[in-house]
Write a protein that holds these residues in place. Structure first.
Motif, PDB file in Angstrom:
ATOM      1  N   PRO A  15     -15.255  -5.048  25.960  1.00 19.86           N
ATOM      2  CA  PRO A  15     -16.238  -5.228  27.049  1.00 19.86           C
ATOM      3  C   PRO A  15     -16.698  -3.923  27.711  1.00 19.86           C
ATOM      4  CG  PRO A  15     -14.277  -6.602  27.396  1.00 19.86           C
ATOM      5  CD  PRO A  15     -13.975  -5.672  26.285  1.00 19.86           C
ATOM      6  N   LEU A  16     -16.094  -2.802  27.373  1.00 17.23           N
ATOM      7  CA  LEU A  16     -16.411  -1.533  28.028  1.00 17.23           C
ATOM      8  C   LEU A  16     -17.647  -0.926  27.380  1.00 17.23           C
ATOM      9  CD1 LEU A  16     -12.790  -0.120  28.408  1.00 17.23           C
ATOM     10  CD2 LEU A  16     -14.035  -1.749  29.857  1.00 17.23           C
ATOM     11  N   THR A  17     -18.806  -1.508  27.674  1.00 16.78           N
ATOM     12  CA  THR A  17     -20.052  -1.164  26.983  1.00 16.78           C
ATOM     13  C   THR A  17     -20.959  -0.208  27.758  1.00 16.78           C
ATOM     14  OG1 THR A  17     -21.062  -3.166  27.890  1.00 16.78           O
ATOM     15  CG2 THR A  17     -20.061  -3.327  25.682  1.00 16.78           C
ATOM     16  N   THR A  18     -20.546   0.184  28.963  1.00 18.87           N
ATOM     17  CA  THR A  18     -21.313   1.158  29.753  1.00 18.87           C
ATOM     18  C   THR A  18     -20.321   2.005  30.535  1.00 18.87           C
ATOM     19  OG1 THR A  18     -21.463  -0.188  31.753  1.00 18.87           O
ATOM     20  CG2 THR A  18     -23.219  -0.493  30.082  1.00 18.87           C
ATOM     21  N   PRO A  19     -20.728   3.196  30.975  1.00 21.94           N
ATOM     22  CA  PRO A  19     -19.830   3.983  31.838  1.00 21.94           C
ATOM     23  C   PRO A  19     -19.415   3.215  33.095  1.00 21.94           C
ATOM     24  CG  PRO A  19     -21.554   5.395  30.979  1.00 21.94           C
ATOM     25  CD  PRO A  19     -21.916   3.978  30.588  1.00 21.94           C
ATOM     26  N   ALA A  20     -20.313   2.443  33.687  1.00 21.93           N
ATOM     27  CA  ALA A  20     -19.973   1.664  34.885  1.00 21.93           C
ATOM     28  C   ALA A  20     -18.888   0.632  34.586  1.00 21.93           C
ATOM     29  CB  ALA A  20     -21.215   0.980  35.451  1.00 21.93           C
ATOM     30  N   LYS A  21     -18.955   0.008  33.422  1.00 21.83           N
ATOM     31  CA  LYS A  21     -17.923  -0.973  33.054  1.00 21.83           C
ATOM     32  C   LYS A  21     -16.588  -0.289  32.775  1.00 21.83           C
ATOM     33  CE  LYS A  21     -21.029  -4.559  31.437  1.00 21.83           C
ATOM     34  NZ  LYS A  21     -21.505  -5.367  30.297  1.00 21.83           N
ATOM     35  N   ILE A  22     -16.630   0.915  32.230  1.00 24.69           N
ATOM     36  CA  ILE A  22     -15.391   1.685  32.026  1.00 24.69           C
ATOM     37  C   ILE A  22     -14.772   1.996  33.386  1.00 24.69           C
ATOM     38  CG2 ILE A  22     -14.415   3.852  31.172  1.00 24.69           C
ATOM     39  CD1 ILE A  22     -16.755   3.820  29.059  1.00 24.69           C
ATOM     40  N   GLN A  23     -15.601   2.442  34.337  1.00 26.87           N
ATOM     41  CA  GLN A  23     -15.091   2.745  35.679  1.00 26.87           C
ATOM     42  C   GLN A  23     -14.513   1.500  36.338  1.00 26.87           C
ATOM     43  OE1 GLN A  23     -14.988   5.961  37.220  1.00 26.87           O
ATOM     44  NE2 GLN A  23     -13.496   4.747  38.365  1.00 26.87           N
ATOM     45  N   ARG A  24     -15.211   0.392  36.236  1.00 23.76           N
ATOM     46  CA  ARG A  24     -14.722  -0.861  36.834  1.00 23.76           C
ATOM     47  C   ARG A  24     -13.370  -1.247  36.226  1.00 23.76           C
ATOM     48  NH1 ARG A  24     -18.638  -4.373  35.520  1.00 23.76           N
ATOM     49  NH2 ARG A  24     -20.002  -3.226  36.923  1.00 23.76           N
ATOM     50  N   PHE A  25     -13.233  -1.085  34.916  1.00 17.12           N
ATOM     51  CA  PHE A  25     -11.963  -1.387  34.251  1.00 17.12           C
ATOM     52  C   PHE A  25     -10.847  -0.496  34.809  1.00 17.12           C
ATOM     53  CE2 PHE A  25      -8.950  -0.631  30.734  1.00 17.12           C
ATOM     54  CZ  PHE A  25      -8.533  -1.929  30.493  1.00 17.12           C
ATOM     55  N   LEU A  26     -11.111   0.800  34.938  1.00 18.37           N
ATOM     56  CA  LEU A  26     -10.108   1.710  35.496  1.00 18.37           C
ATOM     57  C   LEU A  26      -9.744   1.322  36.928  1.00 18.37           C
ATOM     58  CD1 LEU A  26     -11.306   5.218  34.260  1.00 18.37           C
ATOM     59  CD2 LEU A  26      -9.294   3.946  33.479  1.00 18.37           C
ATOM     60  N   ASP A  27     -10.751   0.933  37.713  1.00 19.02           N
ATOM     61  CA  ASP A  27     -10.523   0.584  39.114  1.00 19.02           C
ATOM     62  C   ASP A  27      -9.783  -0.738  39.282  1.00 19.02           C
ATOM     63  OD1 ASP A  27     -11.960   2.866  39.794  1.00 19.02           O
ATOM     64  OD2 ASP A  27     -13.780   1.764  40.360  1.00 19.02           O
ATOM     65  N   GLU A  28     -10.162  -1.740  38.498  1.00 23.23           N
ATOM     66  CA  GLU A  28      -9.674  -3.097  38.732  1.00 23.23           C
ATOM     67  C   GLU A  28      -8.522  -3.530  37.829  1.00 23.23           C
ATOM     68  OE1 GLU A  28     -13.133  -5.608  38.495  1.00 23.23           O
ATOM     69  OE2 GLU A  28     -14.113  -4.580  40.175  1.00 23.23           O
ATOM     70  N   GLU A  29      -8.429  -2.954  36.651  1.00 27.13           N
ATOM     71  CA  GLU A  29      -7.429  -3.416  35.685  1.00 27.13           C
ATOM     72  C   GLU A  29      -6.281  -2.432  35.462  1.00 27.13           C
ATOM     73  OE1 GLU A  29      -7.550  -6.471  34.478  1.00 27.13           O
ATOM     74  OE2 GLU A  29      -9.467  -6.845  35.474  1.00 27.13           O
ATOM     75  N   ILE A  30      -6.467  -1.191  35.875  1.00 25.97           N
ATOM     76  CA  ILE A  30      -5.457  -0.154  35.649  1.00 25.97           C
ATOM     77  C   ILE A  30      -4.956   0.334  37.010  1.00 25.97           C
ATOM     78  CG2 ILE A  30      -4.970   2.103  34.614  1.00 25.97           C
ATOM     79  CD1 ILE A  30      -5.650  -0.052  32.519  1.00 25.97           C
ATOM     80  N   ALA A  31      -3.670   0.122  37.268  1.00 26.26           N
ATOM     81  CA  ALA A  31      -3.078   0.582  38.527  1.00 26.26           C
ATOM     82  C   ALA A  31      -2.969   2.103  38.519  1.00 26.26           C
ATOM     83  CB  ALA A  31      -1.690  -0.033  38.694  1.00 26.26           C
ATOM     84  N   TYR A  32      -2.858   2.683  39.698  1.00 23.28           N
ATOM     85  CA  TYR A  32      -2.641   4.130  39.763  1.00 23.28           C
ATOM     86  C   TYR A  32      -1.182   4.408  39.422  1.00 23.28           C
ATOM     87  CZ  TYR A  32      -3.113   8.959  40.894  1.00 23.28           C
ATOM     88  OH  TYR A  32      -3.147  10.326  40.785  1.00 23.28           O
ATOM     89  N   ASN A  33      -0.944   5.307  38.473  1.00 23.27           N
ATOM     90  CA  ASN A  33       0.405   5.666  38.047  1.00 23.27           C
ATOM     91  C   ASN A  33       1.049   6.505  39.149  1.00 23.27           C
ATOM     92  OD1 ASN A  33       2.719   6.619  36.852  1.00 23.27           O
ATOM     93  ND2 ASN A  33       1.743   7.220  34.941  1.00 23.27           N
ATOM     94  N   GLU A  34       2.024   5.928  39.821  1.00 22.23           N
ATOM     95  CA  GLU A  34       2.664   6.576  40.966  1.00 22.23           C
ATOM     96  C   GLU A  34       3.860   7.443  40.588  1.00 22.23           C
ATOM     97  OE1 GLU A  34       1.485   6.594  43.974  1.00 22.23           O
ATOM     98  OE2 GLU A  34       0.002   4.984  43.842  1.00 22.23           O
TER      99      GLU A  34
END
Length: 155
Positions: A15-34
């Motif tokens: 589904p990562l078909t645009t830079p905006a979708k890649i950013q959304r995936f990083l923001d919403e699906e990938i937690a910040y590695n603490e």
């Protein structure tokens, strides 16, 4: 060892078909590695499995996803004093630079492709780049590093 994605990874990346979708995936699906600074350097495959990334790990995953869309896999390092560096996956659209990035602070994430130079893009982060003492810490940036230079030749 194979470099092909498994079915689960392909399902996440498809589904990562645009830079905006890649950013959304990083923001919403990938937690910040603490994990403590420098304790990990997850591969994109590990980021997808662990669902966690710090800026370098997120930038490499973003560069890979951008590459699958036909962009060069480029990283830029924002260099700081008395603070941590920050890494961006950068791309060009119609000669203009944009960025995708993982950060626990929204001000250091993506930029639309409206910047004429890498310098302009890097400077757009200046106001948001400060340490816990409130000092503005961004001092330099790297030229884009093309990760394709690290591709392994077929054996």
């Amino acid at each position: 060892m194979t470099n092909e994605w498994n079915a689960h990874e392909r399902k996440l990346l498809r589904p990562l078909t645009t830079p905006a979708k890649i950013q959304r995936f990083l923001d919403e699906e990938i937690a910040y590695n603490e994990e403590p600074h420098g304790a990990t350097c997850y591969s994109p495959r590990t980021v997808l499995r662990e669902r966690a990334a710090h800026c370098m790990e997120g930038a490499v995953l973003a560069a890979l996803a951008l590459r699958q869309l036909g962009y060069a896999p480029l990283l830029v390092d924002l260099e700081a004093v008395r603070d941590s560096d920050h890494v961006l996956a950068v791309y060009r659209v119609s000669g203009r630079w944009g960025a995708v990035a993982k950060s626990d602070y929204a001000g250091l994430r993506s930029r639309e492709p409206v910047y004429a130079t890498i310098r302009e893009l890097a400077m757009s982060y200046f106001e948001h780049y400060y340490n816990p003492a409130g000092e503005k810490t961004l001092r330099a940036y790297s030229r884009p590093v093309n990760l394709a230079r690290f591709d392994c030749a077929p054996r």
